[in-house]
Design a protein around this motif. Structure first.
Motif, PDB file in Angstrom:
ATOM      1  N   ILE A 158       0.847  -1.208   0.000  1.00  0.00           N
ATOM      2  CA  ILE A 158       0.000   0.000   0.000  1.00  0.00           C
ATOM      3  C   ILE A 158       0.876   1.250   0.000  1.00  0.00           C
ATOM      4  N   ASP A 159       1.909   1.233   0.844  1.00  0.00           N
ATOM      5  CA  ASP A 159       2.810   2.382   0.933  1.00  0.00           C
ATOM      6  C   ASP A 159       3.504   2.638  -0.404  1.00  0.00           C
ATOM      7  N   GLY A 160       3.922   1.548  -1.067  1.00  0.00           N
ATOM      8  CA  GLY A 160       4.627   1.691  -2.350  1.00  0.00           C
ATOM      9  C   GLY A 160       3.761   2.281  -3.439  1.00  0.00           C
ATOM     10  N   VAL A 161       2.572   1.712  -3.660  1.00  0.00           N
ATOM     11  CA  VAL A 161       1.732   2.196  -4.769  1.00  0.00           C
ATOM     12  C   VAL A 161       1.098   3.546  -4.451  1.00  0.00           C
ATOM     13  N   SER A 162       0.978   3.884  -3.160  1.00  0.00           N
ATOM     14  CA  SER A 162       0.396   5.188  -2.781  1.00  0.00           C
ATOM     15  C   SER A 162       1.265   6.356  -3.231  1.00  0.00           C
ATOM     16  N   ARG A 163       2.502   6.087  -3.577  1.00  0.00           N
ATOM     17  CA  ARG A 163       3.397   7.168  -4.027  1.00  0.00           C
ATOM     18  C   ARG A 163       2.939   7.771  -5.350  1.00  0.00           C
ATOM     19  N   ALA A 164       2.065   7.067  -6.053  1.00  0.00           N
ATOM     20  CA  ALA A 164       1.551   7.597  -7.318  1.00  0.00           C
ATOM     21  C   ALA A 164       0.206   8.292  -7.140  1.00  0.00           C
ATOM     22  N   ILE A 165      -0.249   8.430  -5.893  1.00  0.00           N
ATOM     23  CA  ILE A 165      -1.603   8.958  -5.645  1.00  0.00           C
ATOM     24  C   ILE A 165      -1.539  10.371  -5.074  1.00  0.00           C
ATOM     25  N   THR A 166      -2.342  11.271  -5.630  1.00  0.00           N
ATOM     26  CA  THR A 166      -2.448  12.626  -5.096  1.00  0.00           C
ATOM     27  C   THR A 166      -3.711  12.729  -4.256  1.00  0.00           C
ATOM     28  N   ASN A 167      -3.648  13.500  -3.177  1.00  0.00           N
ATOM     29  CA  ASN A 167      -4.781  13.599  -2.246  1.00  0.00           C
ATOM     30  C   ASN A 167      -5.966  14.373  -2.815  1.00  0.00           C
ATOM     31  N   ARG A 168      -5.677  15.270  -3.756  1.00  0.00           N
ATOM     32  CA  ARG A 168      -6.759  16.079  -4.330  1.00  0.00           C
ATOM     33  C   ARG A 168      -6.860  15.812  -5.823  1.00  0.00           C
ATOM     34  N   ALA A 169      -7.210  14.581  -6.151  1.00  0.00           N
ATOM     35  CA  ALA A 169      -7.304  14.189  -7.552  1.00  0.00           C
ATOM     36  C   ALA A 169      -8.568  14.780  -8.183  1.00  0.00           C
ATOM     37  N   ALA A 170      -8.470  15.056  -9.497  1.00  0.00           N
ATOM     38  CA  ALA A 170      -9.629  15.601 -10.220  1.00  0.00           C
ATOM     39  C   ALA A 170     -10.765  14.590 -10.243  1.00  0.00           C
ATOM     40  N   ILE A 171     -10.410  13.299 -10.284  1.00  0.00           N
ATOM     41  CA  ILE A 171     -11.412  12.224 -10.258  1.00  0.00           C
ATOM     42  C   ILE A 171     -11.297  11.542  -8.895  1.00  0.00           C
ATOM     43  N   PRO A 172     -12.356  11.542  -8.068  1.00  0.00           N
ATOM     44  CA  PRO A 172     -12.262  10.988  -6.706  1.00  0.00           C
ATOM     45  C   PRO A 172     -11.712   9.571  -6.642  1.00  0.00           C
ATOM     46  N   VAL A 173     -12.032   8.733  -7.644  1.00  0.00           N
ATOM     47  CA  VAL A 173     -11.576   7.341  -7.601  1.00  0.00           C
ATOM     48  C   VAL A 173     -10.051   7.245  -7.649  1.00  0.00           C
ATOM     49  N   LEU A 174      -9.395   8.288  -8.172  1.00  0.00           N
ATOM     50  CA  LEU A 174      -7.922   8.273  -8.249  1.00  0.00           C
ATOM     51  C   LEU A 174      -7.276   8.539  -6.889  1.00  0.00           C
ATOM     52  N   GLU A 175      -8.096   8.863  -5.881  1.00  0.00           N
ATOM     53  CA  GLU A 175      -7.560   8.986  -4.525  1.00  0.00           C
ATOM     54  C   GLU A 175      -7.524   7.622  -3.823  1.00  0.00           C
TER      55      GLU A 175
ATOM     56  N   VAL B 179     -11.887  -0.525  -5.254  1.00  0.00           N
ATOM     57  CA  VAL B 179     -10.999   0.621  -5.023  1.00  0.00           C
ATOM     58  C   VAL B 179     -11.276   1.133  -3.613  1.00  0.00           C
ATOM     59  N   LEU B 180     -10.209   1.257  -2.806  1.00  0.00           N
ATOM     60  CA  LEU B 180     -10.350   1.754  -1.437  1.00  0.00           C
ATOM     61  C   LEU B 180      -9.521   3.021  -1.264  1.00  0.00           C
ATOM     62  N   GLU B 181     -10.078   3.989  -0.530  1.00  0.00           N
ATOM     63  CA  GLU B 181      -9.379   5.267  -0.304  1.00  0.00           C
ATOM     64  C   GLU B 181      -8.001   4.997   0.298  1.00  0.00           C
ATOM     65  N   ALA B 182      -6.965   5.468  -0.387  1.00  0.00           N
ATOM     66  CA  ALA B 182      -5.591   5.042  -0.102  1.00  0.00           C
ATOM     67  C   ALA B 182      -5.116   5.404   1.297  1.00  0.00           C
ATOM     68  N   LYS B 183      -5.315   6.651   1.685  1.00  0.00           N
ATOM     69  CA  LYS B 183      -4.773   7.107   2.969  1.00  0.00           C
ATOM     70  C   LYS B 183      -5.431   6.373   4.135  1.00  0.00           C
ATOM     71  N   LEU B 184      -6.761   6.245   4.075  1.00  0.00           N
ATOM     72  CA  LEU B 184      -7.493   5.581   5.146  1.00  0.00           C
ATOM     73  C   LEU B 184      -7.164   4.090   5.208  1.00  0.00           C
ATOM     74  N   PHE B 185      -7.165   3.447   4.047  1.00  0.00           N
ATOM     75  CA  PHE B 185      -6.865   2.016   3.973  1.00  0.00           C
ATOM     76  C   PHE B 185      -5.456   1.739   4.498  1.00  0.00           C
ATOM     77  N   GLY B 186      -4.499   2.569   4.067  1.00  0.00           N
ATOM     78  CA  GLY B 186      -3.114   2.387   4.509  1.00  0.00           C
ATOM     79  C   GLY B 186      -2.962   2.574   6.009  1.00  0.00           C
ATOM     80  N   SER B 187      -3.627   3.588   6.553  1.00  0.00           N
ATOM     81  CA  SER B 187      -3.536   3.848   8.000  1.00  0.00           C
ATOM     82  C   SER B 187      -4.129   2.700   8.803  1.00  0.00           C
TER      83      SER B 187
END
Length: 369
Positions: A14-31, A68-76
């Motif tokens: 999760i930590d590795g792939v989250s490096r490609a994710i922005t917190n304020r993505a134009a498309i919510p699913v990309l978070e 698809v699960l919200e990255a920050k919450l899932f990782g935490s």
């Protein structure tokens, strides 16, 4: 969908792939992180439409599926689970139940069909180099990349790949970093890789002997290393003809002990702040190198003895940070400075050869005389 896997494996992925994710993505699913469970493995993907990172880990898949699960919450949640096995299950209400030990969370899942597919890059095999070399190439140049995108090409690094040789170049209008290494490659290509991609690659690559496979074409670069695949769009545009700005001659050559020079510059920099800036006034003479600076905070004079010097004595102004960066990132005990005049770029090189070249522009003094 339902699967179980080792908590530490899942947390690291999760930590590795989250490096490609922005917190304020134009498309919510990309978070979110795209998860696909099938067979005996779980595929995780992070993507921001410019860079995508994918990895696979072993897991016990009881019901195959994707979500698809919200990255920050899932990782935490996963990182705070007790060690052992983590279970993830998607119920009929579109909720993901994440459990480990006696802890259990329930969070909304996003629709996997809304997640954009990573492009088929069609990138061709270009070369494979050791992680130790990849790390050195990035660390010795990335500091010189432009932060602002007045010229987008300069917010990335130029990789010049040619038979037997790889040259990496970064510049921001005030300094230039070039490093060259002998490599075996299968093709001839010039590409500009975004600095963000290279910075995230640095955090993912493994041990020094682990290979980094590089595939590229005119639009994409793909790095494969340490169980991860990192895909990135390249930057389009013209990169500066860097060879034309490198001085061919020098009036003065100084060999310095890196630590002595860095210590002197750091002491002189104590009176420089972001608000109170002034160039360092450095006088190169055969018996000593003198560093002076004056700001509203105070005045400093410091010096050290050079290892050797040939040519004319000279006084030059420098931005303290630009000069310090060149010295620190060289990671050399001694360096050679080639100077052609108070307003000409200063070359910083190894004592022997040209494995790397750093160019630092001098600063013109406001009040001469």
């Amino acid at each position: 969908m339902k699967f179980e896997c080792d908590k530490s494996l899942l947390s690291a992925a999760i930590d590795g792939v989250s490096r490609a994710i922005t917190n304020r993505a134009a498309i919510p699913v990309l978070e979110g992180i795209y998860l696909k469970a099938e067979g005996f493995q779980l595929t995780l993907t992070g993507y921001d439409m410019e860079m995508g990172i994918t990895t696979n880990i072993e897991c016990n898949v009881q019901v195959p599926g994707e979500t698809v699960l919200e990255a920050k919450l899932f990782g935490s949640m996963v990182s705070r689970m007790p060690s052992g096995t983590v279970s993830v299950e998607l119920n009929n209400e579109g909720m993901a139940i994440i459990s480990g030990g006696v802890a259990e969370f329930e969070i909304p899942a996003m629709n996997a069909s809304d997640y954009p597919s990573l492009p088929n890059t069609a990138a061709e095999n270009t070369m494979t180099i050791p992680t130790s070399m990849m790390r050195e190439l990035i660390e010795k140049t990335i500091y010189a990349v432009a932060v602002e995108d007045k010229k987008p090409a300069h917010t990335g690094e130029l990789f010049v790949i040619e038979p037997g040789r790889l040259t990496v170049v970064a510049l921001d209008g005030y300094r230039l970093a070039i490093i060259k290494r002998d490599v075996e490659c299968t093709r001839d290509i010039r590409i500009i890789i975004p600095a963000k991609t290279l910075q995230e690659l640095l955090k993912i690559i493994g041990g020094p002997d682990e290979p980094v496979k590089i595939d590229a074409n005119r639009r994409y670069v793909v790095f494969t290393t340490n169980g991860y695949t990192i895909m990135s769009r390249l930057i389009e545009g013209e990169f500066l003809n860097y060879e034309s700005v490198i001085p061919k001659e020098s009036r003065t050559k100084v060999v310095i002990d890196c630590k002595s020079f860095i210590d002197t510059l750091e002491r002189a920099s104590l009176i420089i702040t972001d608000r109170l800036k002034n160039p360092l006034r450095i006088n190169f003479a055969p018996d000593k190198v003198t560093v002076r600076c004056q700001t509203p905070l105070g005045k400093v004079v410091d010096e050290f003895t050079p290892e050797s010097m040939e040519g004319d004595s000279m006084e030059i102004g420098f931005n303290n940070r630009y000069l310090l960066d060149a010295l620190r990132y060289s990671k050399c005990e001694k360096l050679r400075l080639e100077i052609n005049g108070p307003l000409s770029p200063v070359k910083v090189l190894p004592v022997e050869g040209e494995d790397f070249i750093y160019l630092v522009l001098p600063v013109r003094f406001k009040n001469e005389g």
